[in-house]
Every structure is written in structure tokens, then in C-alpha cells.
Design a protein around this motif. Structure first.
Motif, PDB file in Angstrom:
ATOM      1  N   TRP A  82     -10.695   1.790 -34.943  1.00 48.50           N
ATOM      2  CA  TRP A  82      -9.548   1.808 -34.035  1.00 48.50           C
ATOM      3  C   TRP A  82      -8.573   2.925 -34.410  1.00 48.50           C
ATOM      4  N   ILE A 113      -0.886   3.348 -34.320  1.00 51.47           N
ATOM      5  CA  ILE A 113      -0.975   2.449 -33.163  1.00 51.47           C
ATOM      6  C   ILE A 113      -2.376   1.862 -33.040  1.00 51.47           C
ATOM      7  N   GLU A 115      -4.497   1.242 -35.413  1.00 46.27           N
ATOM      8  CA  GLU A 115      -4.663   0.203 -36.431  1.00 46.27           C
ATOM      9  C   GLU A 115      -3.875  -1.055 -36.076  1.00 46.27           C
ATOM     10  N   LEU A 116      -2.695  -0.883 -35.477  1.00 40.31           N
ATOM     11  CA  LEU A 116      -1.922  -2.055 -35.054  1.00 40.31           C
ATOM     12  C   LEU A 116      -2.600  -2.772 -33.885  1.00 40.31           C
ATOM     13  N   LEU A 117      -3.260  -2.026 -33.003  1.00 42.12           N
ATOM     14  CA  LEU A 117      -4.018  -2.666 -31.922  1.00 42.12           C
ATOM     15  C   LEU A 117      -5.183  -3.476 -32.487  1.00 42.12           C
ATOM     16  N   HIS A 118      -5.753  -2.986 -33.564  1.00 39.50           N
ATOM     17  CA  HIS A 118      -6.854  -3.697 -34.221  1.00 39.50           C
ATOM     18  C   HIS A 118      -6.358  -4.968 -34.912  1.00 39.50           C
ATOM     19  N   ASP A 119      -5.240  -4.861 -35.607  1.00 34.74           N
ATOM     20  CA  ASP A 119      -4.694  -6.007 -36.339  1.00 34.74           C
ATOM     21  C   ASP A 119      -3.170  -5.884 -36.340  1.00 34.74           C
ATOM     22  N   SER A 120      -2.543  -6.502 -35.354  1.00 27.93           N
ATOM     23  CA  SER A 120      -1.097  -6.328 -35.174  1.00 27.93           C
ATOM     24  C   SER A 120      -0.270  -6.984 -36.275  1.00 27.93           C
ATOM     25  N   LYS A 121      -0.872  -7.828 -37.085  1.00 22.38           N
ATOM     26  CA  LYS A 121      -0.124  -8.530 -38.135  1.00 22.38           C
ATOM     27  C   LYS A 121      -0.059  -7.758 -39.449  1.00 22.38           C
ATOM     28  N   ASP A 122      -0.876  -6.706 -39.576  1.00 22.57           N
ATOM     29  CA  ASP A 122      -0.963  -6.011 -40.866  1.00 22.57           C
ATOM     30  C   ASP A 122      -0.423  -4.578 -40.757  1.00 22.57           C
ATOM     31  N   MET A 123       0.899  -4.470 -40.754  1.00 23.85           N
ATOM     32  CA  MET A 123       1.533  -3.155 -40.649  1.00 23.85           C
ATOM     33  C   MET A 123       1.274  -2.327 -41.903  1.00 23.85           C
ATOM     34  N   ALA A 126      -1.914  -0.525 -41.524  1.00 23.24           N
ATOM     35  CA  ALA A 126      -1.755   0.594 -40.582  1.00 23.24           C
ATOM     36  C   ALA A 126      -1.083   1.780 -41.265  1.00 23.24           C
TER      37      ALA A 126
END
Length: 163
Positions: A82, A113, A115-123, A126
Motif C-alpha cells: 500500500w 497515506i 500505509e494509513l489506508l492499509h492500517d489506519s490505527k498504526d500511525m 506509517a
């Protein structure tokens, strides 16, 4: 055609090639290699063909490494596919932004962005992936930049009969 004019054209292409190592609108080392070839075969230069073959191989290696290095560093820092897709999309969008180095800003924003689309909870992940993309960009660009500068130096030193 006059040899000094050919030499000047070669140097201009070499400089544009150096700029192209970090500006995506220019074909980078391909321009530098064209300048080197024009100098070698357009003037009565005694420049060794060994230089030509060395720079051809290094240019090909750089082309491959510019894709491999960022992917490897991105993965090393926890990046996913992603983030890689976001990098490409961000780079393209960034080229149209009316800001200096928009392609670079776009690339990093795209990785983040994506990486956040892949896993929005793990900033944090990202951010680490974006750091990996940055390190990969620096390594790849640095390698290409050194090759471009080396080509320019070889031509300048040959013009002044130093080599």
C-alpha cells in the motif's frame, strides 16, 4: 560541426543529466550518458572506451537500483505494498503541485497515506515506512548523482588533457 561546440553540448547534457538524477522530469543518467557519447564520438577525443562501458554498466545498475533500493528500505522499515502504491501515486500528483520539489513531498505523503489506508490505527508504522522511503530515495539519488558527476568530471578532465 566545431569540436568546441560539441564539447559544450556534451557538458550541457551532462549537467542536465545530473539535475535529472533528482528531478523526475529529466531522464537523469540517460542524458549524462548521451553527453558522454556525443563527446567521445563527436570530437577527436582519446577517451578510453573503457570509460564508456563502465558508465553504461553503472547507468544500467542505477536504473535497476532506483527501483530496488527504495522497495528494500521501505520493507526494512515495515512498509507494505500500500505504501509503495501510494509512493507512485503521490509522486505523480506531486509533480503537478505548484511547490518546489512537489514530486518529493507527494512521494512521502503518498507512502504515509497508503500505509494509513492499509492500517489506519498504526500511525507509527506509517511514519517508519515513510522514513524508509526517504532513506531509499537518498541512497538511490546519491548513487545516480555520483555517477553523473563522475561522467562530467571525466569529460572535463579529458578536455583539459588531464586523463
Amino acid at each position: 560541426m566545431d569540436h568546441s561546440l560539441i564539447s559544450l553540448l556534451s557538458i550541457v547534457l551532462l549537467i542536465l543529466g545530473i539535475l535529472g538524477t533528482f528531478l523526475p522530469v529529466l531522464p537523469g543518467l540517460v542524458l549524462s550518458l548521451a553527453g558522454l557519447l556525443i563527446y567521445k564520438y563527436g570530437t577527436d577525443s582519446d577517451l578510453s572506451v573503457l570509460y564508456i562501458w563502465t558508465f553504461v554498466i553503472l547507468t544500467l545498475a542505477s536504473a535497476v537500483l532506483n527501483y530496488v533500493i527504495p522497495a528494500k528500505t521501505n520493507r526494512k522499515y515495515g512498509g507494505t505494498r500500500w505504501g509503495s502504491i501510494g509512493s507512485v501515486v503521490g509522486t505523480i500528483v506531486g509533480m503537478f503541485l505548484p511547490i518546489p520539489l512537489g514530486f518529493l513531498v507527494g512521494m512521502f505523503a503518498g507512502v504515509f497515506i497508503g500505509e494509513l489506508l492499509h492500517d489506519s490505527k498504526d500511525m507509527n508504522k506509517a511514519l517508519k515506512s515513510t522514513k524508509g522511503a526517504f532513506i531509499g530515495f537518498i541512497y538511490g539519488t546519491g548513487f545516480s548523482l555520483v555517477i553523473g558527476i563522475a561522467m562530467l568530471l571525466v569529460v572535463i578532465l579529458d578536455i583539459f588533457n588531464v586523463i
